[in-house]
Enzyme design. Structure first.
Site, PDB file in Angstrom:
ATOM      1  N   LYS A   5      -9.385  -5.971 -12.784  1.00 45.98           N
ATOM      2  CA  LYS A   5     -10.557  -6.796 -13.095  1.00 45.98           C
ATOM      3  C   LYS A   5     -10.577  -7.101 -14.578  1.00 45.98           C
ATOM      4  O   LYS A   5     -10.073  -6.305 -15.376  1.00 45.98           O
ATOM      5  CB  LYS A   5     -11.854  -6.043 -12.722  1.00 45.98           C
ATOM      6  CG  LYS A   5     -13.012  -6.965 -12.457  1.00 45.98           C
ATOM      7  CD  LYS A   5     -12.944  -7.478 -11.020  1.00 45.98           C
ATOM      8  CE  LYS A   5     -14.101  -8.349 -10.656  1.00 45.98           C
ATOM      9  NZ  LYS A   5     -14.150  -8.531  -9.190  1.00 45.98           N
TER      10      LYS A   5
ATOM     11  N   GLY B 211     -29.518 -14.360  -4.763  1.00 49.94           N
ATOM     12  CA  GLY B 211     -28.450 -14.895  -5.617  1.00 49.94           C
ATOM     13  C   GLY B 211     -28.009 -16.234  -5.078  1.00 49.94           C
ATOM     14  O   GLY B 211     -27.728 -16.361  -3.882  1.00 49.94           O
TER      15      GLY B 211
ATOM     16  N   GLY C 230     -25.517 -18.353  -6.634  1.00 51.10           N
ATOM     17  CA  GLY C 230     -24.308 -18.837  -7.320  1.00 51.10           C
ATOM     18  C   GLY C 230     -23.289 -19.255  -6.271  1.00 51.10           C
ATOM     19  O   GLY C 230     -23.659 -19.696  -5.175  1.00 51.10           O
ATOM     20  N   ASN C 231     -22.024 -19.104  -6.577  1.00 52.45           N
ATOM     21  CA  ASN C 231     -20.979 -19.525  -5.636  1.00 52.45           C
ATOM     22  C   ASN C 231     -21.126 -18.808  -4.291  1.00 52.45           C
ATOM     23  O   ASN C 231     -21.202 -19.459  -3.239  1.00 52.45           O
ATOM     24  CB  ASN C 231     -19.590 -19.249  -6.253  1.00 52.45           C
ATOM     25  CG  ASN C 231     -18.464 -19.531  -5.257  1.00 52.45           C
ATOM     26  OD1 ASN C 231     -18.174 -18.713  -4.395  1.00 52.45           O
ATOM     27  ND2 ASN C 231     -17.850 -20.689  -5.366  1.00 52.45           N
ATOM     28  N   ALA C 232     -21.179 -17.491  -4.304  1.00 51.81           N
ATOM     29  CA  ALA C 232     -21.223 -16.747  -3.040  1.00 51.81           C
ATOM     30  C   ALA C 232     -22.521 -17.029  -2.278  1.00 51.81           C
ATOM     31  O   ALA C 232     -22.499 -17.368  -1.085  1.00 51.81           O
ATOM     32  CB  ALA C 232     -21.063 -15.253  -3.322  1.00 51.81           C
ATOM     33  N   GLY C 233     -23.654 -16.899  -2.962  1.00 51.94           N
ATOM     34  CA  GLY C 233     -24.946 -17.019  -2.284  1.00 51.94           C
ATOM     35  C   GLY C 233     -25.225 -18.404  -1.726  1.00 51.94           C
ATOM     36  O   GLY C 233     -25.702 -18.552  -0.604  1.00 51.94           O
TER      37      GLY C 233
HETATM   38  N1  GLU Z   1     -13.594 -12.115  -7.966  1.00 51.06           N
HETATM   39  C1  GLU Z   1     -13.354 -12.076  -6.552  1.00 51.06           C
HETATM   40  C2  GLU Z   1     -13.541 -10.682  -6.002  1.00 51.06           C
HETATM   41  O1  GLU Z   1     -14.270  -9.878  -6.537  1.00 51.06           O
HETATM   42  C3  GLU Z   1     -11.996 -12.658  -6.209  1.00 51.06           C
HETATM   43  C4  GLU Z   1     -10.840 -11.948  -6.822  1.00 51.06           C
HETATM   44  C5  GLU Z   1      -9.539 -12.680  -6.633  1.00 51.06           C
HETATM   45  O2  GLU Z   1      -9.546 -13.724  -6.021  1.00 51.06           O
HETATM   46  O3  GLU Z   1      -8.540 -12.162  -7.137  1.00 51.06           O
HETATM   47  O4  GLU Z   1     -13.041 -10.352  -4.958  1.00 51.06           O
END
Ligand code: GLU
Length: 415
Positions: free
Chosen positions: A105, A217, A219-222
């Site tokens: 990360k 939320g 954003g993208n996910a929500g």
């Molecule tokens: N940020 C996203 C996650 O937490 C995607 C990570 C990725 O695609 O490598 O799973």
């Protein structure tokens, strides 16, 4: 309970599983800490001509199963411990989905909402340049996460490619389609979550056509979760919040119209025909499915007993504190743990890597179909493990994932 930081949360979750699994102490010690981390300073000449130095991180947790993978967050409250925890969860997420990848990360302490496009581009390029020695298409592959976008991925790819002197589309995923992105990556996190909800609803005998959703939320996910709840299942989305506040309507929202309202005004607040609801109250609503899709640590031992949803689908990373888990489990709330529920994003990222390597691209239908074929078995392996050992869904997900990582470490001769 004393206040644990997110990394301590993730270690506590691991420790609980290690005990249940009777894990070898040496293996446990390896899995408790990141393999490698890089701390960087990124100077950016701001629009006012002054130089500001931003702090950033890239943490690679474990690469037994392959190159490490995970997003980059831009957030004013980012800390290295948050990034460490998220890199651990990426390790379990990739293993649970049976992807040939480890976990990593990244993060930068900044407030992208207060920065111009030019400043953001310089920050992205500075980040890519400074992590270029530790990332690469067969080493570590970043992606978008909280407050980072496909455009930012394109800048980072471009900067890394310049450093390498060749086209390196495969160094990062979540890119725009014009530069090696994958069809279906935009809504992949939410779509993966919906597939897990579909399977959970079958298991619990919930008719999704009549179900109600609350989404924390936007954003993208929500936002994609809210749209897909309606388009895939015909469910009603009765409550939505964002970082500024929220809205409720028992009759359900036209979520596309809510997105337009947010694009215009900067928030879902004040959407016509709604009553206000707070980010705390939305968690206690009497709905069938609660989707925490914002940030970590929102369901704690203080409010877990008040959650009335039948399913909690964790699209955010780390929304539930360790002590809250057992309360939800005892109350019969079916939790779809984060690193299962939100694994659609990294799964389609993996598809993007495969397409970049082949230089041949799939259509959206193929991506959706392949995503389903990855997420559905992962959900059922967790459900079966949870039933077999009478453990909650999160511990079951850990057991499945950890066994795979340990098998790879053992086959490589590390333990
Ligand atoms: N940020 C996203 C996650 O937490 C995607 C990570 C990725 O695609 O490598 O799973």
């Amino acid at each position: 309970m004393e206040q644990l930081n997110l990394f301590e949360y993730s270690q506590k979750q691991l420790d609980m599983c290690a005990e249940i699994m009777d894990m070898d102490p040496g293996v446990h010690a390896i899995l408790r800490v990141p393999m490698q981390e890089l701390h960087i300073s990124i100077p950016v000449k701001m629009d006012d001509g002054k130089i500001k130095v931003f702090q950033g991180f890239r943490v690679q947790y474990n690469n037994a199963k392959g190159p490490t993978k995970g997003g980059i967050r831009f957030h004013p409250e980012e800390t290295v411990d948050t990034v460490r925890a998220l890199s651990a969860w990426m390790t379990w997420k990739c293993a649970l989905l049976d992807l040939p990848l480890g976990g990593a990360k990244g993060g930068v302490i900044c407030n992208p909402k207060e920065m111009s496009k030019r400043e953001l581009e310089l920050l992205c390029r500075g980040y890519a340049y400074r992590v270029s020695s530790v990332v690469g298409p067969d080493k570590d592959i970043p992606a978008p996460d909280v407050y980072t976008t496909p455009q930012m991925m394109a800048w980072m790819m471009d900067e890394y490619s310049k450093t390498a002197g060749t086209h390196q589309f495969g160094v990062i995923t979540g890119k725009p389609l014009s530069v090696g992105g994958s069809a279906g990556r935009g809504d992949a996190t939410a779509r993966g979550g919906m597939i897990t909800i579909r399977e959970a609803a079958k298991e619990l005998g919930i008719d999704l056509g009549k179900a109600t959703f609350a989404v924390q939320g936007y954003g993208n996910a929500g936002s994609f979760a809210a749209h897909l709840a309606r388009s895939m299942f015909g469910s009603k989305v009765v409550a939505i919040t964002d970082s500024k506040g929220g809205i409720f309507n028992a009759g359900g929202f036209d979520t596309e119209a809510v997105s337009e309202h947010k694009a215009k005004t900067g928030s879902v607040i004040g959407f016509p025909g709604s009553t206000p609801i707070s980010n705390e109250d939305i968690l206690e609503l009497d709905v069938d499915i609660l989707v925490p899709a914002a940030l970590e640590n929102v369901i704690t031992e203080k409010n877990a007993g008040k959650v009335r949803a039948k399913i909690v689908a964790e699209l955010a990373n780390g929304p539930t504190a360790p002590d809250a888990d057992e309360i939800l489990h005892k109350n019969g709330v079916h939790v779809i743990p984060d690193f299962l529920c939100n694994a659609g994003g990294v799964t389609v990222s993996y598809f993007e890597m495969v397409q970049n390597f082949y230089m041949y691209y799939w259509d959206e239908e193929q991506v959706h179909d392949r995503l389903d074929k990855k997420i559905t078995p992962a959900y059922h392996s967790v459900l079966e493990t949870s039933k077999k050992y009478n453990i909650n869904m999160r511990v079951a997900a850990y057991v499945v994932a950890i066994e795979r990582v340990v098998e790879a470490m053992s086959d490589r001769g590390w333990v």
